[in-house]
Design a protein around this motif. Structure first.
Motif, PDB file in Angstrom:
ATOM      1  N   ASN A   1       0.829  -1.194   0.000  1.00 59.20           N
ATOM      2  CA  ASN A   1       0.000   0.000   0.000  1.00 59.20           C
ATOM      3  C   ASN A   1       0.873   1.258   0.000  1.00 59.20           C
ATOM      4  O   ASN A   1       1.911   1.307   0.650  1.00 59.20           O
ATOM      5  CB  ASN A   1      -0.902   0.019   1.245  1.00 59.20           C
ATOM      6  N   GLU A   2       0.405   2.280  -0.710  1.00 62.70           N
ATOM      7  CA  GLU A   2       1.129   3.543  -0.767  1.00 62.70           C
ATOM      8  C   GLU A   2       0.136   4.690  -0.882  1.00 62.70           C
ATOM      9  O   GLU A   2      -0.969   4.525  -1.407  1.00 62.70           O
ATOM     10  CB  GLU A   2       2.089   3.552  -1.961  1.00 62.70           C
ATOM     11  N   LEU A   3       0.537   5.854  -0.383  1.00 61.65           N
ATOM     12  CA  LEU A   3      -0.271   7.064  -0.500  1.00 61.65           C
ATOM     13  C   LEU A   3       0.277   7.944  -1.606  1.00 61.65           C
ATOM     14  O   LEU A   3       1.491   8.135  -1.722  1.00 61.65           O
ATOM     15  CB  LEU A   3      -0.251   7.848   0.822  1.00 61.65           C
ATOM     16  N   PHE A   4      -0.636   8.489  -2.390  1.00 61.20           N
ATOM     17  CA  PHE A   4      -0.272   9.412  -3.458  1.00 61.20           C
ATOM     18  C   PHE A   4      -1.083  10.688  -3.284  1.00 61.20           C
ATOM     19  O   PHE A   4      -2.286  10.643  -3.026  1.00 61.20           O
ATOM     20  CB  PHE A   4      -0.554   8.792  -4.825  1.00 61.20           C
ATOM     21  N   TRP A   5      -0.409  11.816  -3.454  1.00 64.34           N
ATOM     22  CA  TRP A   5      -1.057  13.115  -3.257  1.00 64.34           C
ATOM     23  C   TRP A   5      -1.547  13.620  -4.615  1.00 64.34           C
ATOM     24  O   TRP A   5      -0.781  14.137  -5.416  1.00 64.34           O
ATOM     25  CB  TRP A   5      -0.081  14.093  -2.618  1.00 64.34           C
ATOM     26  N   GLU A   6      -2.848  13.456  -4.869  1.00 61.72           N
ATOM     27  CA  GLU A   6      -3.445  13.867  -6.129  1.00 61.72           C
ATOM     28  C   GLU A   6      -4.089  15.238  -5.978  1.00 61.72           C
ATOM     29  O   GLU A   6      -4.204  15.780  -4.868  1.00 61.72           O
ATOM     30  CB  GLU A   6      -4.495  12.834  -6.579  1.00 61.72           C
ATOM     31  N   THR A   7      -4.564  15.789  -7.098  1.00 65.42           N
ATOM     32  CA  THR A   7      -5.158  17.132  -7.087  1.00 65.42           C
ATOM     33  C   THR A   7      -6.348  17.222  -6.146  1.00 65.42           C
ATOM     34  O   THR A   7      -6.522  18.214  -5.421  1.00 65.42           O
ATOM     35  CB  THR A   7      -5.604  17.525  -8.511  1.00 65.42           C
ATOM     36  N   ASP A   8      -7.169  16.169  -6.121  1.00 66.10           N
ATOM     37  CA  ASP A   8      -8.381  16.183  -5.303  1.00 66.10           C
ATOM     38  C   ASP A   8      -8.162  15.650  -3.894  1.00 66.10           C
ATOM     39  O   ASP A   8      -9.099  15.561  -3.102  1.00 66.10           O
ATOM     40  CB  ASP A   8      -9.480  15.368  -5.981  1.00 66.10           C
TER      41      ASP A   8
END
Length: 475
Positions: free
Chosen positions: A19-26
């Motif tokens: 699992n990984e976190l990604f910082w998207e626009t929303d």
């Protein structure tokens, strides 16, 4: 002339899809990525189909999950021998098993280990080669290694026993001068951290590219400092950094960079996948043993507080009567989704599994320790930034101004139901020899290790729930 540099750094034993976190626009998005088999296949395909490709690891390679810690890094060797790496610089956690074990590990790799700023105290010689030269169809690439400079200051004493470290400014300058006339392009393979790398290249001319590590930064666009391009490729085998460089008339004429997500859809190398599966099969019991549940996404993606560390400090506070509990602001440890927590997960959350101690400090001593930690995180001088994130805690409330001068950041501090009193003695709980390092003689070790304390805590409180620090939009 065109060549490509590939980079991974701070993999920390993340061998497989995770699992990984990604910082998207929303907002933040949670998805599965990573794994050495996917990285190996990407590199192999590129090297088979493209000329002039070099692939490097930026450190923190041998530590971070149970198979690596349990084997003191040896379990990773057969996998690394298949990865087709061209070079490696040790990170701070690579010294965890002592200098002799690190030496034995690196001698088995089949590719060079570089570091210009670490000396063997016994021989007074460089512990590793400071640099190397790789020739690609007539162009010569000089690669200088720069390891983490503060192993002897921030890590447990046995990490640095028999070794001495420097910030590397003079050593890098000497290496650049030695490469003058021998190399067309100079690359610094560093485990200093992004802020320190940016300062170093402002002091040393002649470095064309820095492949940075240690601070787990996901650099999307190269940072340019003193005509040097600086990039870094996140952490946890979740990313590959790719630099495509055009070189003509003794100068870089164009440079394209991509931070590549190691997506689940990427093809896996069969050999590496098989080796990873064989290794993980040895830890089937730990992977199948559920020790509790979390309703909160466990992560370390925030600077001041993080739920993964809150689980640790709440467990410490629950185990022993104390006014507050502390844990390091580590960066490693991929996120764990809400749901069951396994014993293997706990060894990923805190792979060192340190012994818990209690310690009595005056309010003044505690305040000074917290100010010291804030200086290590926020110092205006990058070379004084020695910590990870802010020290994690339970039982403590603190407000501070991060960019105030050294020793004057804390504005309010509450503990034991009231404001901190300088002359009052407080009982705190922590774990590990690097925690409150300057007060080692006062520590009372309790014969309980961190993972045991967390398991006991989860039996009483499962499911665990705390503030996540972020709202994840999708899973």
């Amino acid at each position: 002339m065109r060549f490509t540099l590939l980079q991974q750094n701070d993999t920390h034993g993340c061998l497989e899809l995770h699992n990984e976190l990604f910082w998207e626009t929303d907002g933040p998005v949670f998805k599965k990525v990573g794994g050495l088999a996917r990285i190996r296949q990407y590199v192999k395909t590129l090297k088979n189909n493209t000329d002039n490709v070099l692939y490097f690891d930026g450190g923190d390679l041998f530590h971070g999950t149970l198979p690596l810690v349990d084997s003191q890094g040896n379990a990773l060797i057969p996998i690394l021998q298949k990865m087709d790496l061209d070079g490696f610089v040790p990170g701070n956690w690579d010294y965890a098993y002592g200098k002799q074990q690190l030496r034995q590990l690196t001698e088995k790799l089949g590719f060079p280990t570089l570091a210009c700023n670490v000396v063997d105290n016994e021989s007074q010689r460089n512990f590793f080669e400071p640099y190397m030269i790789k020739e690609l169809n007539g162009i010569k690439i000089g690669i200088i290694g720069l390891t983490y400079p503060y192993v002897d200051i921030t890590m447990p004493p046995d990490f640095s026993d028999g070794l001495s470290f420097t910030k590397g400014v003079e050593e890098v300058r000497e290496s650049v001068e030695a490469l003058d006339g021998q190399a067309d392009v100079v690359v610094l393979l560093s485990h200093m951290g992004l802020p320190l790398d940016a300062k170093l290249v402002s002091l040393v001319d002649g470095i064309d590219i820095v492949l940075s590590g240690h601070s787990h930064d996901r650099v999307q666009k190269p940072i340019v400092q003193n005509d040097t391009y600086i990039v870094q490729a996140g952490s946890s085998s979740s990313f590959i950094g790719r630099l495509d460089v055009e070189f003509e008339n003794d100068a870089i004429t164009n440079l394209q960079y991509e931070l590549i997500e190691v997506e689940e859809q990427l093809e896996e190398d069969k050999e590496v996948k098989e080796l990873v599966n064989e290794l993980l099969a040895s830890y089937e019991r730990e992977r199948d043993t559920v020790v509790g549940e979390t309703q909160t996404l466990l992560h370390r993606m925030t600077l001041e507080e993080a739920p993964m560390d809150k689980l640790i400090t709440d467990s410490y506070l629950s185990s022993f009567h104390s006014d507050a509990a502390f844990s390091h602001g580590w960066r490693y440890g991929h996120p764990i989704a809400p749901g069951p927590i396994t014993l293997y997960d706990l060894h990923t959350i805190i792979p060192t599994n340190p012994e818990i101690f209690t310690l009595e400090l005056t309010g003044e001593e505690l305040g000074n320790a917290l100010e010291h930690n804030l200086e290590q995180v926020y110092s205006s001088d990058p070379f004084e930034q020695k910590g990870g994130y802010v020290l994690r805690s339970s039982g403590l409330k603190m407000t501070y101004k991060p960019y105030n001068p050294k020793g004057h950041r804390i504005q309010t501090l509450q503990i034991a139901g009231g404001h901190l009193q300088l002359k009052k003695t407080y009982r705190i709980t922590g774990a590990g020899k690097q925690s409150f390092k300057n007060h080692e003689s006062k520590k009372h070790y309790q014969g309980v290790n961190a993972i045991d304390a967390i398991q006991t805590f989860l039996k009483k409180t499962s499911p665990f729930k705390t503030k996540s620090g972020i709202d994840v939009l999708s899973v």
